[in-house]
Design a protein around this motif. Structure first.
Motif, PDB file in Angstrom:
ATOM      1  N   ARG A   1     -19.889   3.802  -0.546  1.00 21.90           N
ATOM      2  CA  ARG A   1     -19.784   5.236  -0.830  1.00 21.90           C
ATOM      3  C   ARG A   1     -21.110   5.765  -1.379  1.00 21.90           C
ATOM      4  O   ARG A   1     -21.153   6.535  -2.334  1.00 21.90           O
ATOM      5  CB  ARG A   1     -18.640   5.521  -1.805  1.00 21.90           C
ATOM      6  CG  ARG A   1     -17.237   5.347  -1.229  1.00 21.90           C
ATOM      7  CD  ARG A   1     -16.194   5.748  -2.229  1.00 21.90           C
ATOM      8  NE  ARG A   1     -14.828   5.635  -1.735  1.00 21.90           N
ATOM      9  CZ  ARG A   1     -14.049   6.676  -1.415  1.00 21.90           C
ATOM     10  NH1 ARG A   1     -14.525   7.914  -1.510  1.00 21.90           N
ATOM     11  NH2 ARG A   1     -12.795   6.483  -1.007  1.00 21.90           N
ATOM     12  N   LYS A   2     -22.209   5.345  -0.747  1.00 18.20           N
ATOM     13  CA  LYS A   2     -23.536   5.723  -1.205  1.00 18.20           C
ATOM     14  C   LYS A   2     -23.840   7.172  -0.856  1.00 18.20           C
ATOM     15  O   LYS A   2     -23.729   7.584   0.309  1.00 18.20           O
ATOM     16  CB  LYS A   2     -24.603   4.823  -0.564  1.00 18.20           C
ATOM     17  CG  LYS A   2     -24.790   3.482  -1.221  1.00 18.20           C
ATOM     18  CD  LYS A   2     -25.998   2.763  -0.605  1.00 18.20           C
ATOM     19  CE  LYS A   2     -26.262   1.439  -1.300  1.00 18.20           C
ATOM     20  NZ  LYS A   2     -27.427   0.745  -0.689  1.00 18.20           N
ATOM     21  N   GLY A   3     -24.272   7.933  -1.843  1.00 18.03           N
ATOM     22  CA  GLY A   3     -24.661   9.310  -1.602  1.00 18.03           C
ATOM     23  C   GLY A   3     -23.487  10.177  -1.195  1.00 18.03           C
ATOM     24  O   GLY A   3     -22.362   9.709  -0.999  1.00 18.03           O
ATOM     25  N   GLU A   4     -23.749  11.445  -1.030  1.00 21.74           N
ATOM     26  CA  GLU A   4     -22.690  12.377  -0.617  1.00 21.74           C
ATOM     27  C   GLU A   4     -22.231  12.096   0.804  1.00 21.74           C
ATOM     28  O   GLU A   4     -21.052  12.255   1.126  1.00 21.74           O
ATOM     29  CB  GLU A   4     -23.194  13.817  -0.758  1.00 21.74           C
ATOM     30  CG  GLU A   4     -23.443  14.252  -2.196  1.00 21.74           C
ATOM     31  CD  GLU A   4     -23.838  15.709  -2.306  1.00 21.74           C
ATOM     32  OE1 GLU A   4     -23.767  16.433  -1.289  1.00 21.74           O
ATOM     33  OE2 GLU A   4     -24.225  16.121  -3.410  1.00 21.74           O
ATOM     34  N   PHE A   5     -23.164  11.654   1.666  1.00 22.15           N
ATOM     35  CA  PHE A   5     -22.804  11.406   3.063  1.00 22.15           C
ATOM     36  C   PHE A   5     -21.915  10.172   3.190  1.00 22.15           C
ATOM     37  O   PHE A   5     -20.890  10.201   3.882  1.00 22.15           O
ATOM     38  CB  PHE A   5     -24.079  11.243   3.894  1.00 22.15           C
ATOM     39  CG  PHE A   5     -23.836  11.162   5.381  1.00 22.15           C
ATOM     40  CD1 PHE A   5     -23.112  12.139   6.046  1.00 22.15           C
ATOM     41  CD2 PHE A   5     -24.356  10.107   6.125  1.00 22.15           C
ATOM     42  CE1 PHE A   5     -22.900  12.073   7.424  1.00 22.15           C
ATOM     43  CE2 PHE A   5     -24.147  10.028   7.487  1.00 22.15           C
ATOM     44  CZ  PHE A   5     -23.417  11.010   8.138  1.00 22.15           C
ATOM     45  N   GLY A   6     -22.289   9.077   2.528  1.00 23.02           N
ATOM     46  CA  GLY A   6     -21.460   7.875   2.566  1.00 23.02           C
ATOM     47  C   GLY A   6     -20.072   8.142   2.020  1.00 23.02           C
ATOM     48  O   GLY A   6     -19.065   7.659   2.563  1.00 23.02           O
ATOM     49  N   ASP A   7     -20.004   8.917   0.944  1.00 17.41           N
ATOM     50  CA  ASP A   7     -18.712   9.248   0.353  1.00 17.41           C
ATOM     51  C   ASP A   7     -17.889  10.125   1.295  1.00 17.41           C
ATOM     52  O   ASP A   7     -16.674   9.952   1.425  1.00 17.41           O
ATOM     53  CB  ASP A   7     -18.930   9.963  -0.981  1.00 17.41           C
ATOM     54  CG  ASP A   7     -17.652  10.093  -1.783  1.00 17.41           C
ATOM     55  OD1 ASP A   7     -17.017   9.060  -2.058  1.00 17.41           O
ATOM     56  OD2 ASP A   7     -17.273  11.231  -2.120  1.00 17.41           O
ATOM     57  N   LEU A   8     -18.553  11.047   1.984  1.00 15.64           N
ATOM     58  CA  LEU A   8     -17.869  11.932   2.936  1.00 15.64           C
ATOM     59  C   LEU A   8     -17.191  11.135   4.043  1.00 15.64           C
ATOM     60  O   LEU A   8     -16.045  11.421   4.417  1.00 15.64           O
ATOM     61  CB  LEU A   8     -18.872  12.913   3.544  1.00 15.64           C
ATOM     62  CG  LEU A   8     -18.338  13.829   4.653  1.00 15.64           C
ATOM     63  CD1 LEU A   8     -17.377  14.875   4.086  1.00 15.64           C
ATOM     64  CD2 LEU A   8     -19.494  14.509   5.391  1.00 15.64           C
ATOM     65  N   LEU A   9     -17.887  10.118   4.549  1.00 17.30           N
ATOM     66  CA  LEU A   9     -17.365   9.358   5.691  1.00 17.30           C
ATOM     67  C   LEU A   9     -16.387   8.256   5.287  1.00 17.30           C
ATOM     68  O   LEU A   9     -15.742   7.662   6.146  1.00 17.30           O
ATOM     69  CB  LEU A   9     -18.526   8.714   6.467  1.00 17.30           C
ATOM     70  CG  LEU A   9     -19.599   9.649   7.028  1.00 17.30           C
ATOM     71  CD1 LEU A   9     -20.562   8.874   7.908  1.00 17.30           C
ATOM     72  CD2 LEU A   9     -19.002  10.816   7.800  1.00 17.30           C
ATOM     73  N   SER A  10     -16.245   8.001   4.003  1.00 16.13           N
ATOM     74  CA  SER A  10     -15.496   6.835   3.540  1.00 16.13           C
ATOM     75  C   SER A  10     -13.981   6.977   3.669  1.00 16.13           C
ATOM     76  O   SER A  10     -13.267   5.986   3.490  1.00 16.13           O
ATOM     77  CB  SER A  10     -15.841   6.539   2.077  1.00 16.13           C
ATOM     78  OG  SER A  10     -15.365   7.575   1.231  1.00 16.13           O
ATOM     79  N   GLU A  11     -13.485   8.179   3.973  1.00 15.64           N
ATOM     80  CA  GLU A  11     -12.035   8.357   4.095  1.00 15.64           C
ATOM     81  C   GLU A  11     -11.619   8.796   5.494  1.00 15.64           C
ATOM     82  O   GLU A  11     -10.540   9.336   5.693  1.00 15.64           O
ATOM     83  CB  GLU A  11     -11.553   9.359   3.039  1.00 15.64           C
ATOM     84  CG  GLU A  11     -11.764   8.846   1.612  1.00 15.64           C
ATOM     85  CD  GLU A  11     -11.290   9.797   0.536  1.00 15.64           C
ATOM     86  OE1 GLU A  11     -10.695  10.840   0.870  1.00 15.64           O
ATOM     87  OE2 GLU A  11     -11.509   9.488  -0.651  1.00 15.64           O
ATOM     88  N   GLY A  12     -12.492   8.552   6.478  1.00 18.65           N
ATOM     89  CA  GLY A  12     -12.151   8.854   7.859  1.00 18.65           C
ATOM     90  C   GLY A  12     -12.545  10.261   8.278  1.00 18.65           C
ATOM     91  O   GLY A  12     -12.849  11.121   7.447  1.00 18.65           O
ATOM     92  N   CYS A  13     -12.519  10.494   9.591  1.00 19.48           N
ATOM     93  CA  CYS A  13     -13.057  11.750  10.095  1.00 19.48           C
ATOM     94  C   CYS A  13     -12.153  12.946   9.809  1.00 19.48           C
ATOM     95  O   CYS A  13     -12.653  14.067   9.653  1.00 19.48           O
ATOM     96  CB  CYS A  13     -13.363  11.643  11.584  1.00 19.48           C
ATOM     97  SG  CYS A  13     -11.941  11.485  12.678  1.00 19.48           S
ATOM     98  N   LEU A  14     -10.842  12.773   9.703  1.00 19.97           N
ATOM     99  CA  LEU A  14      -9.983  13.933   9.467  1.00 19.97           C
ATOM    100  C   LEU A  14     -10.243  14.522   8.089  1.00 19.97           C
ATOM    101  O   LEU A  14     -10.427  15.741   7.955  1.00 19.97           O
ATOM    102  CB  LEU A  14      -8.513  13.555   9.616  1.00 19.97           C
ATOM    103  CG  LEU A  14      -7.533  14.733   9.454  1.00 19.97           C
ATOM    104  CD1 LEU A  14      -7.771  15.781  10.536  1.00 19.97           C
ATOM    105  CD2 LEU A  14      -6.087  14.252   9.514  1.00 19.97           C
ATOM    106  N   ARG A  15     -10.262  13.695   7.070  1.00 18.76           N
ATOM    107  CA  ARG A  15     -10.540  14.198   5.726  1.00 18.76           C
ATOM    108  C   ARG A  15     -11.958  14.751   5.630  1.00 18.76           C
ATOM    109  O   ARG A  15     -12.201  15.764   4.979  1.00 18.76           O
ATOM    110  CB  ARG A  15     -10.307  13.097   4.688  1.00 18.76           C
ATOM    111  CG  ARG A  15      -8.831  12.845   4.420  1.00 18.76           C
ATOM    112  CD  ARG A  15      -8.612  11.606   3.560  1.00 18.76           C
ATOM    113  NE  ARG A  15      -7.207  11.454   3.195  1.00 18.76           N
ATOM    114  CZ  ARG A  15      -6.278  10.954   3.999  1.00 18.76           C
ATOM    115  NH1 ARG A  15      -6.616  10.555   5.214  1.00 18.76           N
ATOM    116  NH2 ARG A  15      -5.016  10.852   3.613  1.00 18.76           N
ATOM    117  N   ALA A  16     -12.903  14.089   6.306  1.00 10.03           N
ATOM    118  CA  ALA A  16     -14.279  14.584   6.310  1.00 10.03           C
ATOM    119  C   ALA A  16     -14.368  15.948   6.993  1.00 10.03           C
ATOM    120  O   ALA A  16     -15.032  16.865   6.494  1.00 10.03           O
ATOM    121  CB  ALA A  16     -15.193  13.581   7.012  1.00 10.03           C
ATOM    122  N   SER A  17     -13.663  16.086   8.118  1.00 10.09           N
ATOM    123  CA  SER A  17     -13.732  17.349   8.855  1.00 10.09           C
ATOM    124  C   SER A  17     -13.079  18.495   8.087  1.00 10.09           C
ATOM    125  O   SER A  17     -13.509  19.642   8.182  1.00 10.09           O
ATOM    126  CB  SER A  17     -13.079  17.197  10.233  1.00 10.09           C
ATOM    127  OG  SER A  17     -11.686  16.982  10.126  1.00 10.09           O
TER     128      SER A  17
END
Length: 427
Positions: free
Chosen positions: A390-406
């Motif tokens: 979960r590095k950085g804001e980007f790593g954290d964004l992608l860490s729960e899958g694309c639906l939550r990220a989107s």
């Protein structure tokens, strides 16, 4: 011990207590493994609680014939809730853990609660204990296996999570026997939510069958049929990824774009290109095929031993993300195994991010300054690490899958997320 005998152990990580019950009441309804796991979950798991609540049950079940020498009888099912959907979650893997688990006298392991600090479970011929293990915090899968075997004994079989599971990354998986991945449905995140790093098992019991002669004849007949099959002979040579070509007309190319991958990409990812790096095979207990391929590649960080690539590996990193170099595909698989990540989901959320970037829906501010392009193996392997930790804001964004990220990004990015009820799709 008869093949239909055994015990189910129930462990509460919150208080360290364990109780045992007889398996016989279950096998007439469900032969074993996933059936018993799901029966326990559907009848006992609290309704309405989060999958990360300590009350949520985690169940591991060995197949009925595990512990015998029946061909292919080595698999376990790991079942709990699914972090992506909050519904049923189930993952499955081979390796040698199921064999050792049945020979220890256990058919299923039921875990609830949450340990006060990072711990692992030891099962020695059916006797279970919980070991506090803060020294394993954020260790990779290979490091965890090494340290547990040094502490408990080389003859223990281990399943464990990597840093991704400890960080409650939704795509975290459980790695069995060092490299066999129990992926899908985020079961590694369930382990992490319980502060459970690993389970180590050793078994010395003999598993008996009713008709040994009949069993042996059936076994030999199966082995003969397996050897005669042309596809299996290819598996013996190449490993699981032994197909005549990596994909047909349909593939998840560039985030399920619908486009046909270039022929040049396909040629670079044929099984023979990976065979150049193959140095050996392993086999799961009882299996005569030995499709557990071992590859070695020289990386800038040193030599990497890469085990158990799958057909999925080529679809995920070759087609979906466009990596054309076998070395970098192998490294991507290696990193997912070491960090304990489901490569299907991991590749999917990375493909979503690249697609969004290419279409102008996200920018360098969101990607922590990274320019996202298809086929950049070094970039993709860096992002795998960012997700795991979960590095950085980007790593954290992608860490729960694309639906939550989107949903966090908006701007039409939901349309590029390929999922079923929130669970990223492989095919």
């Amino acid at each position: 011990m008869h093949v239909l005998e055994g015990q189910i152990v129930r462990l509460d990580l919150s208080n360290g207590k364990s109780v045992y019950e007889d398996f016989k009441q279950y096998y007439k309804m469900f032969l074993g493994g996933r059936g018993v796991n799901q029966y326990i979950l559907l009848n006992e798991n609290p309704i309405g609680n989060s999958c990360f609540d300590p009350s949520n049950l985690l169940v591991i079940g060995a197949g009925l014939l595990c512990g015998t020498d029946a061909p292919g009888a080595s698999r376990i099912s790991i079942d709990s809730r699914n972090p992506f959907t909050e519904g049923i979650g189930s993952a499955n893997a081979g390796g040698d853990f199921g064999y050792a688990m049945k020979k220890s006298g256990l058919t299923n392991i039921v875990v609830k609660g949450r340990a006060e600090e990072l711990s692992y479970i030891v099962i020695d011929d059916g006797c279970a204990r919980i070991v506090k293990s803060p020294e394993l915090r954020f260790k990779t899968v290979s490091e965890t296996n090494k340290l547990i075997k040094e502490s408990e004994g080389e003859d223990f079989e281990v399943l464990c999570i990597g840093p991704a599971g400890e960080n409650i990354v939704y795509s975290a998986c459980v790695i069995v026997s060092g490299s066999r991945s129990a992926s899908r449905c985020g079961q590694g995140a369930i382990f992490g939510s319980k502060n459970l790093k690993a389970i180590a098992v050793r078994g010395t019991k003999t598993i008996d069958v009713v008709d040994r002669d009949g069993f042996d004849k059936a076994k030999e007949s199966c082995i003969e049929a397996l050897y005669e099959d042309e596809f299996n002979r290819r598996r013996m040579k190449y490993g699981v990824y032994c197909y005549m070509e990596p994909w047909g007309v349909e593939s998840p190319y560039h985030n399920f774009s619908g486009e046909v991958p270039p022929e040049a990409l396909k040629e670079k990812l044929m099984p023979d290109e990976f065979y150049k790096f193959k140095v050996g095979n392993k086999t799961c207990k009882g299996c005569p095929i030995g499709c557990w391929a071992i590859h070695e590649v020289i990386d800038k960080e040193g030599d990497l031993t890469v085990e158990a690539i799958q057909g999925n590996t080529i679809h995920n990193f070759g087609a979906k993300l466009g990596i054309s170099e076998p070395k970098k595909v192998l490294k991507a698989h290696y990193l997912c195994n070491e960090y304990g990540l489901d490569e299907d989901v991991t590749s999917n959320v990375i493909a979503w991010a690249i697609d969004c970037y290419q279409k102008g829906l996200i920018n360098n501010k969101i990607t922590d300054g990274q320019k996202l392009v298809w086929g950049d193996g070094d970039l993709i392997n860096n992002i795998i690490e960012q997700i795991a930790y979960r590095k950085g804001e980007f790593g954290d964004l992608l860490s729960e899958g694309c639906l939550r990220a989107s949903k966090k990004i908006g701007r039409g990015s939901e349309a590029l997320c390929v999922n079923v009820n929130g669970n990223d799709l492989f095919e």
